[in-house]
Design a protein around this motif. Structure first.
Motif, PDB file in Angstrom:
ATOM      1  N   SER A  43       0.828  -1.192   0.000  1.00  0.00           N
ATOM      2  CA  SER A  43       0.000   0.000   0.000  1.00  0.00           C
ATOM      3  C   SER A  43       0.871   1.254   0.000  1.00  0.00           C
ATOM      4  CB  SER A  43      -0.903   0.001   1.228  1.00  0.00           C
ATOM      5  OG  SER A  43      -1.504   1.260   1.410  1.00  0.00           O
ATOM      6  N   TYR A  45      -0.251   4.282   0.464  1.00  0.00           N
ATOM      7  CA  TYR A  45      -0.708   5.098   1.589  1.00  0.00           C
ATOM      8  C   TYR A  45      -0.039   4.655   2.891  1.00  0.00           C
ATOM      9  CZ  TYR A  45      -3.827   7.005   5.134  1.00  0.00           C
ATOM     10  OH  TYR A  45      -4.320   7.650   6.240  1.00  0.00           O
ATOM     11  N   GLN A  48       3.655   5.489   2.960  1.00  0.00           N
ATOM     12  CA  GLN A  48       3.861   6.924   3.192  1.00  0.00           C
ATOM     13  C   GLN A  48       3.644   7.270   4.663  1.00  0.00           C
ATOM     14  OE1 GLN A  48       1.200   9.447   1.038  1.00  0.00           O
ATOM     15  NE2 GLN A  48       2.144  11.314   1.797  1.00  0.00           N
ATOM     16  N   ARG A  49       2.625   6.693   5.278  1.00  0.00           N
ATOM     17  CA  ARG A  49       2.360   6.964   6.697  1.00  0.00           C
ATOM     18  C   ARG A  49       3.486   6.422   7.583  1.00  0.00           C
ATOM     19  NH1 ARG A  49      -0.078  11.003   5.620  1.00  0.00           N
ATOM     20  NH2 ARG A  49      -2.132  10.781   4.766  1.00  0.00           N
TER      21      ARG A  49
END
Length: 109
Positions: A43, A45, A48-49
């Motif tokens: 993922s 996302y 990145q988190r």
């Protein structure tokens, strides 16, 4: 390159991708019967988190399949260098489109 329409969200996506870029629904599973089982789907996302929040410890590097770099981030976590690099990695991933991310980190691991 040819495109196909996702049956779930009706968005157009490239036909060689295993997941819809918009809703992450699996596409044409019958074609995946001969695909290497070691292909990893990651993922963007989540990566990145991890980079933004836990980049100091290299968690995003371990998640993306780069254990050597993750170990270096962890070894130097007492300095501010991995923190800065984690923020830079997070910004790079935010600017990267999903096709580039898949080509770079969702290949064989």
């Amino acid at each position: 390159m040819s495109r196909l329409t996702c049956p779930h969200c009706n968005h157009s996506t490239l036909d060689h991708l295993a997941l819809c870029q918009h809703c992450k629904t699996a596409l044409h599973l019958e074609a995946l019967a001969g695909v290497d089982p070691h292909v990893r789907v990651r993922s963007q996302y989540l990566a990145q988190r991890y980079s933004m929040i836990l980049g100091t410890f290299g968690v995003h590097k371990f998640y993306l399949g780069e254990p050597l770099r993750g170990s270096l981030y962890l070894a130097f976590s007492w300095t501010l260098v991995p923190t800065v690099l984690g923020i830079i990695d997070s910004i790079k991933m935010a600017k990267m489109d999903s096709e580039q991310f898949e080509q770079r980190w969702c290949a064989h691991s």
